[in-house]
Scaffold this active site. Structure first.
Site, PDB file in Angstrom:
ATOM      1  N   TYR A  18      -6.431  58.391  24.490  1.00  0.00           N
ATOM      2  CA  TYR A  18      -6.973  59.690  24.052  1.00  0.00           C
ATOM      3  C   TYR A  18      -5.842  60.707  23.881  1.00  0.00           C
ATOM      4  O   TYR A  18      -5.760  61.390  22.850  1.00  0.00           O
ATOM      5  CB  TYR A  18      -7.996  60.204  25.063  1.00  0.00           C
ATOM      6  CG  TYR A  18      -8.499  61.590  24.734  1.00  0.00           C
ATOM      7  CD1 TYR A  18      -9.429  61.794  23.721  1.00  0.00           C
ATOM      8  CD2 TYR A  18      -8.020  62.705  25.421  1.00  0.00           C
ATOM      9  CE1 TYR A  18      -9.881  63.068  23.405  1.00  0.00           C
ATOM     10  CE2 TYR A  18      -8.467  63.984  25.107  1.00  0.00           C
ATOM     11  CZ  TYR A  18      -9.391  64.163  24.108  1.00  0.00           C
ATOM     12  OH  TYR A  18      -9.822  65.426  23.789  1.00  0.00           O
ATOM     13  N   LYS A  22      -4.275  62.698  20.341  1.00  0.00           N
ATOM     14  CA  LYS A  22      -4.031  64.126  20.177  1.00  0.00           C
ATOM     15  C   LYS A  22      -2.554  64.406  19.883  1.00  0.00           C
ATOM     16  O   LYS A  22      -2.220  65.323  19.119  1.00  0.00           O
ATOM     17  CB  LYS A  22      -4.485  64.883  21.422  1.00  0.00           C
ATOM     18  CG  LYS A  22      -5.981  64.778  21.689  1.00  0.00           C
ATOM     19  CD  LYS A  22      -6.809  65.343  20.526  1.00  0.00           C
ATOM     20  CE  LYS A  22      -8.286  65.393  20.850  1.00  0.00           C
ATOM     21  NZ  LYS A  22      -9.090  65.988  19.761  1.00  0.00           N
TER      22      LYS A  22
END
Length: 344
Positions: A211, A215
């Site tokens: 995750y 980003k």
């Protein structure tokens, strides 16, 4: 003179100390004359959580029309009914957008181009955080990176012309992408002998850091976009924001079993209320001016990009990612869209 994120020195203090301080920072007050009457906004993932709260705050500030871009028409309409009850004078539409599908993104953008006479603000909030490896069947990419990076920045690029042309003369459109502070400590897998995206798609490389990696890719992309001067602040102000670790959302809905207890305890100690987080979105997209163009914002301030971006390895990775991403987006003529933006 205000400095951009790229001009600021990278942060070297302990990440978790910064995290604790950040989570307990309270939002500033909005300017008393802040007024969104007449403006039109798109908010993706707006049927719940941060997207819903950001939409509510925009409407509270007088936003005239809201496009709720959601995957499920049924869930979108349920959320829209709540907002229509609170703000009966606003026009609130629900449009389908599946961020796991390139064709859905293209269809959504076509609808924006043909059906919206005005567009001032776009908030790209929809995202996922998978606990196990999942492949996007239509693209072959790992699902977290597909949605949070590849699909999000394709949508960002394709919306740029509408944000430029459909905002009032002399007023730039606003494009804000929801990011995460986890990008600051993300470590990309070794991709020295293969493409970066191919490496990330390897199930053996999937882990808790995926995750944050998704980003971090967004930070790398935005820096390169600014380097190449494709988007001028007088046309569209684009930025990334960190809304904080939140409670009161469905973002961690995949968490199961004993992890739920740990998550709830961690939220009780540190989590930011979604109402406070919503103000970070409003601040980045309508309070901050052109000084926030090409920047990363956290705690309602312009902050430096993750330290990795200031290294030679980071710059090399940035170049590699840009090339791979533009190749990925070839079917949508993303490079051509950016070239047209650059022409002015």
């Amino acid at each position: 003179m205000n400095q951009s994120s790229r001009e600021l020195a990278p942060l070297t203090s302990n990440y978790w100390r910064r995290f604790w301080r950040s989570q307990h920072t309270k939002p500033p007050s909005f300017p008393k004359d802040l007024d969104l009457v007449g403006k039109v906004a798109i908010v993706t993932g707006s049927n719940t959580g941060l997207g819903f709260e950001s939409s509510r705050q925009f409407l509270q500030l007088g936003l005239s029309r809201l496009i709720m871009a959601v995957r499920s028409m049924e869930r979108g309409e349920e959320a829209a009914v709540k907002l229509r009850t609170l703000f009966p004078n606003a026009t609130i539409d629900v449009w389908v957008l599946d961020m796991a599908s390139y064709s859905s993104i293209q269809a959504f953008v076509s609808r924006v181009e043909s059906q919206l006479p005005r567009l001032d603000i776009a908030i790209l909030n929809a995202g996922v955080s998978r606990l196990a490896f999942a492949k996007n069947e239509s693209t072959g990419h790992e699902e977290t990176v597909q949605v949070n990076y590849l699909s999000t920045f394709l949508l960002a690029i394709l919306l740029l012309p509408s944000l430029k042309k459909k905002s009032p003369p002399g007023v730039p459109g606003r494009l804000t992408v929801i990011s995460s502070a986890l990008a600051n400590i993300a470590v990309l897998p070794d991709h020295s002998s293969a493409s970066l995206l191919t490496t990330i798609d390897d199930p053996g490389k999937f882990g808790r850091g995926t995750y944050g990696n998704s980003k971090l890719l967004g930070h790398l992309f935005l820096w390169k976009l600014m380097d190449l001067d494709y988007v001028k602040s007088e046309d569209v102000v684009i930025n990334l924001i960190e809304p904080g670790f939140l409670k009161g959302t469905e973002f961690n809905r995949d968490v199961k079993g004993g992890m739920v207890i740990g998550l709830k305890l961690f939220q009780a100690l540190t989590a930011r209320a979604v109402t406070d987080a919503g103000t970070t979105v409003v601040d980045a997209s309508v309070v901050k001016g052109r000084e926030a163009h090409g920047c990363y914002l956290a705690d309602w301030e312009v902050r430096p990009f993750p330290p990795f971006l200031y290294t030679q390895e980071g710059r090399d990775t940035m170049d590699k990612l840009w090339g791979e991403t533009m190749t990925e987006y070839g079917f949508a003529n993303a490079r051509g869209v950016l070239e047209e933006m650059k022409k002015g």
